[in-house]
Design a protein around this motif. Sequence first.
Motif, PDB file in Angstrom:
ATOM      1  N   GLY A 130     -30.352 -16.270 -19.903  1.00 27.87           N
ATOM      2  CA  GLY A 130     -29.181 -17.101 -19.569  1.00 27.87           C
ATOM      3  C   GLY A 130     -28.938 -17.137 -18.067  1.00 27.87           C
ATOM      4  O   GLY A 130     -28.763 -18.208 -17.470  1.00 27.87           O
ATOM      5  N   VAL A 131     -28.954 -15.960 -17.447  1.00 30.55           N
ATOM      6  CA  VAL A 131     -28.716 -15.874 -15.994  1.00 30.55           C
ATOM      7  C   VAL A 131     -29.852 -16.580 -15.250  1.00 30.55           C
ATOM      8  O   VAL A 131     -29.615 -17.314 -14.282  1.00 30.55           O
ATOM      9  CB  VAL A 131     -28.577 -14.390 -15.553  1.00 30.55           C
ATOM     10  CG1 VAL A 131     -28.544 -14.287 -14.036  1.00 30.55           C
ATOM     11  CG2 VAL A 131     -27.322 -13.773 -16.156  1.00 30.55           C
TER      12      VAL A 131
ATOM     13  N   ILE B 221     -22.511 -15.924 -22.128  1.00 28.39           N
ATOM     14  CA  ILE B 221     -23.191 -14.647 -21.853  1.00 28.39           C
ATOM     15  C   ILE B 221     -22.156 -13.522 -21.730  1.00 28.39           C
ATOM     16  O   ILE B 221     -22.278 -12.476 -22.359  1.00 28.39           O
ATOM     17  CB  ILE B 221     -24.032 -14.732 -20.550  1.00 28.39           C
ATOM     18  CG1 ILE B 221     -25.137 -15.770 -20.698  1.00 28.39           C
ATOM     19  CG2 ILE B 221     -24.609 -13.373 -20.181  1.00 28.39           C
ATOM     20  CD1 ILE B 221     -25.842 -16.108 -19.393  1.00 28.39           C
TER      21      ILE B 221
ATOM     22  N   TYR C 141     -21.395 -10.324 -24.246  1.00 23.01           N
ATOM     23  CA  TYR C 141     -21.452  -8.943 -23.731  1.00 23.01           C
ATOM     24  C   TYR C 141     -20.152  -8.198 -24.062  1.00 23.01           C
ATOM     25  O   TYR C 141     -20.169  -7.051 -24.506  1.00 23.01           O
ATOM     26  CB  TYR C 141     -21.680  -8.982 -22.214  1.00 23.01           C
ATOM     27  CG  TYR C 141     -21.534  -7.637 -21.579  1.00 23.01           C
ATOM     28  CD1 TYR C 141     -22.549  -6.682 -21.675  1.00 23.01           C
ATOM     29  CD2 TYR C 141     -20.360  -7.286 -20.914  1.00 23.01           C
ATOM     30  CE1 TYR C 141     -22.399  -5.437 -21.118  1.00 23.01           C
ATOM     31  CE2 TYR C 141     -20.206  -6.040 -20.366  1.00 23.01           C
ATOM     32  CZ  TYR C 141     -21.226  -5.117 -20.463  1.00 23.01           C
ATOM     33  OH  TYR C 141     -21.061  -3.876 -19.933  1.00 23.01           O
TER      34      TYR C 141
ATOM     35  N   THR D 102     -18.456  -0.064 -18.572  1.00 24.33           N
ATOM     36  CA  THR D 102     -18.447  -0.139 -20.030  1.00 24.33           C
ATOM     37  C   THR D 102     -19.515   0.730 -20.695  1.00 24.33           C
ATOM     38  O   THR D 102     -19.176   1.504 -21.584  1.00 24.33           O
ATOM     39  CB  THR D 102     -18.591  -1.608 -20.489  1.00 24.33           C
ATOM     40  OG1 THR D 102     -17.610  -2.349 -19.805  1.00 24.33           O
ATOM     41  CG2 THR D 102     -18.403  -1.746 -21.972  1.00 24.33           C
ATOM     42  N   PRO D 103     -20.787   0.675 -20.250  1.00 26.30           N
ATOM     43  CA  PRO D 103     -21.765   1.550 -20.895  1.00 26.30           C
ATOM     44  C   PRO D 103     -21.410   3.019 -20.741  1.00 26.30           C
ATOM     45  O   PRO D 103     -21.593   3.802 -21.660  1.00 26.30           O
ATOM     46  CB  PRO D 103     -23.063   1.225 -20.161  1.00 26.30           C
ATOM     47  CG  PRO D 103     -22.856  -0.104 -19.590  1.00 26.30           C
ATOM     48  CD  PRO D 103     -21.397  -0.183 -19.268  1.00 26.30           C
TER      49      PRO D 103
ATOM     50  N   ILE E  83     -18.617  -4.244 -15.928  1.00 22.53           N
ATOM     51  CA  ILE E  83     -19.913  -4.202 -16.624  1.00 22.53           C
ATOM     52  C   ILE E  83     -20.540  -2.818 -16.494  1.00 22.53           C
ATOM     53  O   ILE E  83     -21.065  -2.267 -17.462  1.00 22.53           O
ATOM     54  CB  ILE E  83     -20.862  -5.300 -16.060  1.00 22.53           C
ATOM     55  CG1 ILE E  83     -20.327  -6.675 -16.453  1.00 22.53           C
ATOM     56  CG2 ILE E  83     -22.281  -5.115 -16.577  1.00 22.53           C
ATOM     57  CD1 ILE E  83     -21.039  -7.836 -15.799  1.00 22.53           C
TER      58      ILE E  83
ATOM     59  N   ALA F  54     -30.210  -8.406 -26.960  1.00 28.93           N
ATOM     60  CA  ALA F  54     -29.122  -8.986 -26.160  1.00 28.93           C
ATOM     61  C   ALA F  54     -29.477  -9.014 -24.681  1.00 28.93           C
ATOM     62  O   ALA F  54     -29.224 -10.014 -23.993  1.00 28.93           O
ATOM     63  CB  ALA F  54     -27.850  -8.185 -26.389  1.00 28.93           C
TER      64      ALA F  54
ATOM     65  N   ARG G  76     -31.629 -11.893 -23.889  1.00 26.27           N
ATOM     66  CA  ARG G  76     -30.850 -13.141 -23.946  1.00 26.27           C
ATOM     67  C   ARG G  76     -30.033 -13.329 -22.666  1.00 26.27           C
ATOM     68  O   ARG G  76     -29.976 -14.412 -22.087  1.00 26.27           O
ATOM     69  CB  ARG G  76     -29.908 -13.115 -25.148  1.00 26.27           C
ATOM     70  CG  ARG G  76     -30.490 -13.701 -26.398  1.00 26.27           C
ATOM     71  CD  ARG G  76     -29.413 -14.214 -27.348  1.00 26.27           C
ATOM     72  NE  ARG G  76     -28.197 -13.453 -27.408  1.00 26.27           N
ATOM     73  CZ  ARG G  76     -27.986 -12.441 -28.257  1.00 26.27           C
ATOM     74  NH1 ARG G  76     -28.937 -12.076 -29.069  1.00 26.27           N
ATOM     75  NH2 ARG G  76     -26.830 -11.807 -28.280  1.00 26.27           N
ATOM     76  N   TYR G  77     -29.372 -12.220 -22.220  1.00 23.08           N
ATOM     77  CA  TYR G  77     -28.539 -12.308 -21.011  1.00 23.08           C
ATOM     78  C   TYR G  77     -29.411 -12.661 -19.807  1.00 23.08           C
ATOM     79  O   TYR G  77     -29.042 -13.497 -18.987  1.00 23.08           O
ATOM     80  CB  TYR G  77     -27.821 -10.982 -20.727  1.00 23.08           C
ATOM     81  CG  TYR G  77     -26.895 -10.536 -21.836  1.00 23.08           C
ATOM     82  CD1 TYR G  77     -26.337 -11.448 -22.720  1.00 23.08           C
ATOM     83  CD2 TYR G  77     -26.575  -9.194 -21.996  1.00 23.08           C
ATOM     84  CE1 TYR G  77     -25.500 -11.039 -23.735  1.00 23.08           C
ATOM     85  CE2 TYR G  77     -25.737  -8.773 -23.010  1.00 23.08           C
ATOM     86  CZ  TYR G  77     -25.207  -9.692 -23.879  1.00 23.08           C
ATOM     87  OH  TYR G  77     -24.381  -9.276 -24.885  1.00 23.08           O
TER      88      TYR G  77
ATOM     89  N   ARG H 125     -17.252  -4.009 -26.161  1.00 22.72           N
ATOM     90  CA  ARG H 125     -15.885  -3.596 -26.494  1.00 22.72           C
ATOM     91  C   ARG H 125     -15.371  -4.363 -27.713  1.00 22.72           C
ATOM     92  O   ARG H 125     -14.396  -5.127 -27.606  1.00 22.72           O
ATOM     93  CB  ARG H 125     -14.958  -3.851 -25.304  1.00 22.72           C
ATOM     94  CG  ARG H 125     -15.355  -3.026 -24.101  1.00 22.72           C
ATOM     95  CD  ARG H 125     -14.240  -2.945 -23.122  1.00 22.72           C
ATOM     96  NE  ARG H 125     -14.573  -1.994 -22.099  1.00 22.72           N
ATOM     97  CZ  ARG H 125     -13.720  -1.556 -21.195  1.00 22.72           C
ATOM     98  NH1 ARG H 125     -12.499  -1.990 -21.185  1.00 22.72           N
ATOM     99  NH2 ARG H 125     -14.092  -0.683 -20.305  1.00 22.72           N
TER     100      ARG H 125
ATOM    101  N   ILE I  22     -22.161 -21.810 -20.011  1.00 26.34           N
ATOM    102  CA  ILE I  22     -23.258 -20.875 -20.326  1.00 26.34           C
ATOM    103  C   ILE I  22     -22.915 -19.472 -19.811  1.00 26.34           C
ATOM    104  O   ILE I  22     -23.123 -18.468 -20.504  1.00 26.34           O
ATOM    105  CB  ILE I  22     -24.592 -21.378 -19.713  1.00 26.34           C
ATOM    106  CG1 ILE I  22     -25.015 -22.691 -20.381  1.00 26.34           C
ATOM    107  CG2 ILE I  22     -25.696 -20.333 -19.854  1.00 26.34           C
ATOM    108  CD1 ILE I  22     -26.146 -23.410 -19.691  1.00 26.34           C
TER     109      ILE I  22
END
Lengths: 220, 104
Positions: free
Chosen positions: B10-11, A199, A203, B85-86, B82, B3, B6-7, A208, A195
């Motif tokens: 999930g976490v 995720i 992402y 990237t943005p 993480i 998204a 969803r993340y 990217r 899982i």
Amino acid sequence: MHIAEGFLPPIWCLFWFLVAIPFVVWGARNVAKIFRERPEQKLVLAVSGAFIFVLSSLHIPSVTGSSSHPTGTGLSVILYGPATTSLLSAIVLIFQALLLAHGGLTTLGANIFSMGIAGPTAGFLTFRILRFLKARLAIQVFSTAVVADLVTYVITALQLAVVYPSASGGIMGSFTTFLGIFLITQIPLAIVEGILFIIFFDYLKRSRPKLVVQILGDKM
Amino acid sequence: MRASIRYALGVAFIIAMIAFVLVINANASSQGSDDIISNMIRNTYPGFKSWFAPIYQLPPEIETLFLIVAVVLGTFVIMYFIGHTPSESIARKQEEKKKENGEG
């Protein structure tokens, strides 16, 4: 899956080293090629290694009351294949053997083979088959991570069973006993690992997309 | 579904699973599966003796320190990726905006 120091006889230690070394050398050549030809991927490679580093160090309690650790090799397997994963795993396992008392130097070859070669190869084959079958990306990622994790423990059970066959059932008897202990703890952890990688991969694909296409060779 | 939601779900699911396990096994020893098998081999083979002892044994506190350092470093690399990237995508959008303004 860390086989402790001195638990395998010298001849088996040598055997597993001889099996593991070519893969690690192949992985080192792959990493050198990535650094030379695709330097923009250095950070993604580092993240793949970091997942192995973090997840394989953490002992997480499972539903059975015992604890174990995921392997964290799923992302590296999908992005860079088993050879590169073997090098990343070897670096992590050396660190763990020297400083964390996880595994050992004499059993390093066996541990590299199970966590860095056999598990990732099985995961990679699963990934390729599911891609060929055009399964959903989430299913591809989840299955790869779970298979890479569980096969690692299957191989560790086999490595120990060959050396320590049971008096009544022989190698198969020991194998099923060891595997039973490993899997009952490991299956829930492998699902959690799967899982987590769904995720992260989602992402990665969103943040990217060009890099993912560049690494995997076609559109996801 | 977005998204980010969803993340987060999930976490949250992963954290809930681990928390659930910790609660139902509150009194369990949580012995590692590696240790269970090592002890089983020692008990099944009474003559068993490890042929090679570790060259040195760090104190448990130092081992824990190294474990924490390893996990923190690894987590830092993942979080840097993480977080970085943005900012890359924002920089790219700003670059595109500049070009548009320059051309306009």
